[in-house]
Write an enzyme that holds these catalytic residues in place. Sequence first.
Site, mmCIF file in Angstrom:
data_model
loop_
_atom_site.group_PDB
_atom_site.id
_atom_site.type_symbol
_atom_site.label_atom_id
_atom_site.label_comp_id
_atom_site.label_asym_id
_atom_site.label_seq_id
_atom_site.Cartn_x
_atom_site.Cartn_y
_atom_site.Cartn_z
ATOM 1 N N GLU A 60 -4.173 2.390 -0.177
ATOM 2 C CA GLU A 60 -3.183 3.092 0.655
ATOM 3 C C GLU A 60 -2.919 4.511 0.147
ATOM 4 O OE1 GLU A 60 -2.812 -0.005 -0.453
ATOM 5 O OE2 GLU A 60 -2.382 -1.300 1.276
ATOM 6 N N PHE A 122 8.593 -12.663 0.582
ATOM 7 C CA PHE A 122 7.250 -12.309 0.163
ATOM 8 C C PHE A 122 6.890 -10.910 0.663
ATOM 9 C CE2 PHE A 122 2.611 -12.304 1.039
ATOM 10 C CZ PHE A 122 2.197 -12.310 -0.283
ATOM 11 N N GLN A 123 6.452 -10.067 -0.237
ATOM 12 C CA GLN A 123 6.074 -8.680 0.066
ATOM 13 C C GLN A 123 7.203 -7.867 0.680
ATOM 14 O OE1 GLN A 123 2.192 -8.752 2.057
ATOM 15 N NE2 GLN A 123 1.237 -8.683 0.036
ATOM 16 N N LYS A 172 8.532 -6.926 11.134
ATOM 17 C CA LYS A 172 7.484 -7.631 11.861
ATOM 18 C C LYS A 172 8.010 -8.159 13.201
ATOM 19 C CE LYS A 172 3.714 -10.826 10.855
ATOM 20 N NZ LYS A 172 3.113 -11.700 9.837
ATOM 21 N N MET A 485 -8.143 19.698 -18.690
ATOM 22 C CA MET A 485 -6.948 20.524 -18.749
ATOM 23 C C MET A 485 -6.008 20.053 -19.866
ATOM 24 S SD MET A 485 -5.539 23.149 -17.694
ATOM 25 C CE MET A 485 -5.824 23.793 -16.059
HETATM 26 C C1 LIG Z 1 -2.118 11.213 -11.527
HETATM 27 C C2 LIG Z 1 -2.119 12.179 -12.658
HETATM 28 N N1 LIG Z 1 -2.098 11.728 -13.928
HETATM 29 C C3 LIG Z 1 -2.106 12.605 -14.966
HETATM 30 C C4 LIG Z 1 -2.125 13.936 -14.747
HETATM 31 C C5 LIG Z 1 -2.123 14.920 -15.918
HETATM 32 N N2 LIG Z 1 -3.345 15.723 -15.930
HETATM 33 C C6 LIG Z 1 -3.385 16.972 -15.400
HETATM 34 S S1 LIG Z 1 -4.889 17.662 -15.488
HETATM 35 C C7 LIG Z 1 -5.527 16.319 -16.265
HETATM 36 C C8 LIG Z 1 -6.953 16.264 -16.682
HETATM 37 C C9 LIG Z 1 -7.864 16.214 -15.524
HETATM 38 O O1 LIG Z 1 -9.141 15.905 -16.005
HETATM 39 P P1 LIG Z 1 -10.396 15.965 -15.058
HETATM 40 O O2 LIG Z 1 -10.107 15.263 -13.784
HETATM 41 O O3 LIG Z 1 -11.581 15.496 -15.796
HETATM 42 O O4 LIG Z 1 -10.511 17.503 -14.697
HETATM 43 P P2 LIG Z 1 -10.773 18.758 -15.672
HETATM 44 O O5 LIG Z 1 -9.432 19.251 -16.143
HETATM 45 O O6 LIG Z 1 -11.621 18.285 -16.789
HETATM 46 O O7 LIG Z 1 -11.439 19.737 -14.788
HETATM 47 C C10 LIG Z 1 -4.540 15.345 -16.450
HETATM 48 C C11 LIG Z 1 -4.758 14.054 -17.120
HETATM 49 C C12 LIG Z 1 -2.115 14.363 -13.396
HETATM 50 N N3 LIG Z 1 -2.078 15.647 -13.057
HETATM 51 N N4 LIG Z 1 -2.134 13.465 -12.389
#
Ligand SMILES: Cc1ncc(C[n+]2csc(CCOP(=O)(O)OP(=O)(O)O)c2C)c(N)n1
Lengths: 570, 175
Positions: A60, A122-123, A172, A485
């Site tokens: 979803e 449920f749900q 529902k 990042m």
């Molecule tokens: C759902 C979610 N969880 C954690 C983060 C924190 N976060 C921001 S950038 C990043 C790393 C992303 O890594 P990748 O997808 O490999 O991309 P890259 O930065 O290597 O290009 C994380 C963990 C986020 N933005 N979103």
Amino acid sequence: MANQKNIKTQRLSGAEAIIKCLLAEGVDTIFGYPGGAIMPLYDKLYGYQNELKHVLTRHEQGATHAAQGYARISNKVGVVTATSGPGATNLVTGLADAQIDSTPMVCITGQVASHLLGTDAFQETDIVGISTPVTKWNHQITKAEDIPSVLAKAFYIAKSGRPGPVLIDITKDAQFEEFDFLYKKCNHIRSYVPVPETKSGSVKAAAELINNAKKPLIVWGQGVILGEAEAEFKAVIEKAGIPSAWTILGASALETSHNLNVGMVGMHGNYAPNKLTNECDVLIAVGMRFDDRVTGDLSRYAKQAKVIHFEIDSAEVNKNVKADVAVLGNVKDTLTQLLPELRATNHDAWLQEFKDLYQIELEKVINDDLKPKVAEITMAEVIEQINIQTNAKAAIVSDVGQHQMVACRYAKFKETKSNITSGGLGTMGFALPAAIGAKIAEPNREVVAIIGDGGYQMTIQELGTIFQTKTPVKIVVLNNEFLGMVRQWQQLFFDKRYASTEMVNPNFVKIAEGYSIEAKKVVKREDLAQAVEDMIKSKNAYFLEVMVGKENNVFPMIPTGASVSEIRLE
Amino acid sequence: MSKEITYTVSIYTENNIGLLNRVSAIFQRRHINIESINSSISEIENVTKWTILVIVTEEQMKKVIGQIEKQVEVIRAYYHTDDEIIYQESCLFKMKSDLLFEAPQIQNLIKDHNARLVTVNKDFFVIEKSGRTEEIETLYQTLKTYGISQFTRAGRIAVSKERMEISKLLSLFNA
Ligand SMILES: Cc1ncc(C[n+]2csc(CCOP(=O)(O)OP(=O)(O)O)c2C)c(N)n1
């Protein structure tokens, strides 16, 4: 209206009424996932497959992001259907993302029968309670007769003023119940003022400041795109000769190559517009909200400048940055009023300052990104190849992380609504489903998803949706084998302690091939151009993995807590 | 920075389930404590009026009001300082009946403070007091020395000195 007269009331079930409402709103595609509490609706959908296409996503959350991608590329309302309980809670991330990025979306959830409400059936989850802070509006329906008026309101609210997500929860029994159906579109709610009145004199006051400015700077945001004001915006900046910079969500409203387009502001934006934010004498914000990723330290943000804020959401005015002149209203209208008040001029010497600073960024950052002297491929090289192969006409759907910043910095745009990314919430996992939705909305546009190896695996199951619907999206994974990042921050601010950011990845090519998606992996620079060309030439969905430098960093960068003028180039 | 003072927020709303959640979340996100809240009908049919008491800076107040007014079912939100409104708060004190014999001056205190004896029985009696915040506070401090078994205070209710032209606004909206 003539055709409204012809609509007689019809005896329909609530479920069928939902479909009639969607059709009356011009909806032809919905994204969703079935389950117990929404089964009456799905049963009726079976009979409307020609008019209303249902895209079965694999989760979803994927449905919400697909609906967002659909909305962002088309300015139409994205529609999602899901069941109660876990189906409904899986929508929360997409709702929050749409809320903070002002994306029009209507989510319809099934709910347990009304006599069971509040009994931990449920749900059963209180999705109205859960989704309240992440929706523009939400409502629960327990009687079929309320369906037409509430759904009409839902579409009106989602789309009007500053757009946003709406969730409608329908029990529902209300879906089964029969009633006399009649649909009337909503165009007015007495407590709701979608577009605030433009105060008389505010446009003139803005024009006077702009006409007297020596160093004006425009920062525009998504308001220009949502307000469909691209032409009005361009006319204004060209007449007054104002250097203009964009927020991440404003990207592509003005073509990249425009002489007055001076690049992106914010944490990983361009050097010149960030630096010169603290030197302009008039800062003109157009449809943007001074997010902290844009402003850096607020106490040292554009303090020398008079600020003009063109904004549709009056709650944004003076929220973060105090406006000397606030011009409320839809920017399409207010910019139209502004244009004749402006003196035709140029600010060539001031514009030259941007060009000079660009040279510095070019030498210190861009050249190394685009023409690296190292063996490893950089993310920017891949984006540049996509620019070349698509003639800069692709819609770029990026995920979240280093690759997102690189995509936004280096993608060249010729068409509006071409930069689809999760800006406000920064939702990893956004890009793959959003690209599917975007491609479904605009089948004639090239849609390229740019994703990191981390974020890709957050919604990788949507490859199944691509497989089943044969949606020809192009998927590029920039694989640095790190949560890049976060790793960059660990390197710069946490003594290189790479806690849980290294990724041991599966064979992505095999996974794509498992879904019958043509797939390729590039490791060497000499293979890159051909691989991108093959991908773009393909008429089908295509997966391209590019191994990029493991420990490359994204610069420029404004460290958290620093001022925009303290932007670092290395 | 401006200093934190007491503001009375008046919110006119369509009477809608769930809206209170939406509005209270706006305060909660900014860690603003709601000192008191009252919901009632208003001078207009089918329009609910909430009166909320908060202690914040004016700057914060303006931002919060903007975010409240933005909610679809909020018709209008106002904020006022204490001088700009006529307000009342009310409270109930429950005390042991023995005190009426042991400290008969309590009867005078009730009169002097313009409070009212609501009920007396052999175990306890209940005093009701309406008034401004300080008046209630003074009576509370006075009675505390005798021992209060239960105390509760209702949300502030207020009308503004200036006109809150909701009817006019609604007729404009309806036009
Ligand atoms: C759902 C979610 N969880 C954690 C983060 C924190 N976060 C921001 S950038 C990043 C790393 C992303 O890594 P990748 O997808 O490999 O991309 P890259 O930065 O290597 O290009 C994380 C963990 C986020 N933005 N979103």
